[in-house]
Enzyme design. Sequence first.
Site, mmCIF file in Angstrom:
data_model
loop_
_atom_site.group_PDB
_atom_site.id
_atom_site.type_symbol
_atom_site.label_atom_id
_atom_site.label_comp_id
_atom_site.label_asym_id
_atom_site.label_seq_id
_atom_site.Cartn_x
_atom_site.Cartn_y
_atom_site.Cartn_z
ATOM 1 N N PRO A 1 0.811 -1.220 0.000
ATOM 2 C CA PRO A 1 0.000 0.000 0.000
ATOM 3 C C PRO A 1 0.848 1.275 0.000
ATOM 4 O O PRO A 1 0.705 2.144 0.849
ATOM 5 C CB PRO A 1 -0.796 -0.138 1.305
ATOM 6 C CG PRO A 1 0.121 -0.881 2.218
ATOM 7 C CD PRO A 1 0.875 -1.847 1.342
ATOM 8 N N ALA B 1 1.595 9.537 -8.452
ATOM 9 C CA ALA B 1 1.089 9.568 -7.079
ATOM 10 C C ALA B 1 2.292 9.562 -6.158
ATOM 11 O O ALA B 1 3.260 8.844 -6.406
ATOM 12 C CB ALA B 1 0.192 8.366 -6.804
ATOM 13 N N LYS C 1 7.821 -2.520 -5.389
ATOM 14 C CA LYS C 1 8.843 -2.214 -6.380
ATOM 15 C C LYS C 1 9.659 -3.459 -6.698
ATOM 16 O O LYS C 1 9.636 -4.445 -5.961
ATOM 17 C CB LYS C 1 9.724 -1.079 -5.867
ATOM 18 C CG LYS C 1 8.947 0.225 -5.732
ATOM 19 C CD LYS C 1 9.772 1.334 -5.132
ATOM 20 C CE LYS C 1 8.916 2.595 -5.009
ATOM 21 N NZ LYS C 1 9.642 3.693 -4.353
ATOM 22 N N ARG D 1 16.976 4.692 -0.053
ATOM 23 C CA ARG D 1 16.459 3.340 -0.239
ATOM 24 C C ARG D 1 17.040 2.742 -1.524
ATOM 25 O O ARG D 1 17.480 3.476 -2.408
ATOM 26 C CB ARG D 1 14.924 3.366 -0.334
ATOM 27 C CG ARG D 1 14.217 3.758 0.946
ATOM 28 C CD ARG D 1 12.716 3.563 0.810
ATOM 29 N NE ARG D 1 12.113 4.525 -0.091
ATOM 30 C CZ ARG D 1 11.426 5.604 0.288
ATOM 31 N NH1 ARG D 1 11.272 5.877 1.579
ATOM 32 N NH2 ARG D 1 10.894 6.414 -0.606
ATOM 33 N N PRO D 2 17.015 1.420 -1.665
ATOM 34 C CA PRO D 2 17.465 0.804 -2.928
ATOM 35 C C PRO D 2 16.658 1.335 -4.104
ATOM 36 O O PRO D 2 15.455 1.613 -3.991
ATOM 37 C CB PRO D 2 17.208 -0.686 -2.698
ATOM 38 C CG PRO D 2 17.225 -0.858 -1.211
ATOM 39 C CD PRO D 2 16.633 0.404 -0.656
ATOM 40 N N LYS E 1 6.569 3.454 -22.014
ATOM 41 C CA LYS E 1 6.634 3.854 -20.610
ATOM 42 C C LYS E 1 8.038 3.616 -20.060
ATOM 43 O O LYS E 1 8.539 4.400 -19.242
ATOM 44 C CB LYS E 1 5.602 3.085 -19.785
ATOM 45 C CG LYS E 1 5.626 3.407 -18.283
ATOM 46 C CD LYS E 1 5.292 4.866 -18.001
ATOM 47 C CE LYS E 1 5.394 5.200 -16.508
ATOM 48 N NZ LYS E 1 4.390 4.489 -15.707
#
Length: 298
Positions: A14, A129, A77, A258-259, A180
């Site tokens: 989430p 987002a 991810k 973060r990674p 994309k």
Amino acid sequence: MTISENPTIALIGPGAIGTTVAAALHEAGRTPAIFGRSAHERLELRFDGGHIVVPGPVRTNPADVKATFDLVFVAVKSTQVDAAASWLSALCGNRTVVCVLQNGVEQETLFAPYVPGSAVLPSVVWFPAQREHDASVWLRAKARITLPDTPGSSIVQTALRGTRCSVDVVADFKSVAWRKLLQNAVAGLMVLAGRRAGMYSRADIAGLALAYLQECLEVARAEGATLGDEVPQEIVDAFQGYPADLGTSILADRQADRPLEWDCRNGVVQRRGRLHGIPTPISDLVVPLLAAASDGPG
């Protein structure tokens, strides 16, 4: 595949994308079961004109799962797939459709080993987002995802029908996914500059971005994507039209130490280029820098 009009739905992860999809489902009366690393009593999506609160809790223990689901949205991810393996095992059965809301063009290959009895459905997510400091998510444009024209897409269409997250189903999904990917790849330059979308208004950055996109385009075409010569300029024009303060998930991850999703967004161009014998001089510079920013040492 027989599609229920009321499929059971779960969502793993989430974060910004996952909260958006959960809120769209909840608003339509189809609240999913939500699973993730951190317990939350609720999720909140904000957008121009209002907000949606999704009741929790976010469940954090795969051992508590008692049944599999018809549809599982996975919004983690690429760097978090291993960590989500226990959720995938608990939530997915032989009839489950696993819709991957993730960057890249290798989603099916990445997830197949984790859900050998389930159908893996790749997607392209088209909306920005971002998570805010108060843990809410700010949706900055209309939510839309694109799916391939396969039987598994029907259950996602059913689940999201009439919600604020629209669904496109296309025959030439490969071309859409690679387009994309080009957008994601050039967004990686934000990490190296430490800047947001406003940096693309610089002539030197726009020129670099255009050259990088043309390199990516050649690889995409070798992979079977049908993309015109105009695509690189269209993507640069789009970045120049974004709000100057608009970031991207990979930049947010870098700022939070973060990674990074450097391999699925940028490394793939270098890897596939080598496979096809295509020189990728810009990738050969960008990819090691992103990898080092992600993984160190130092």
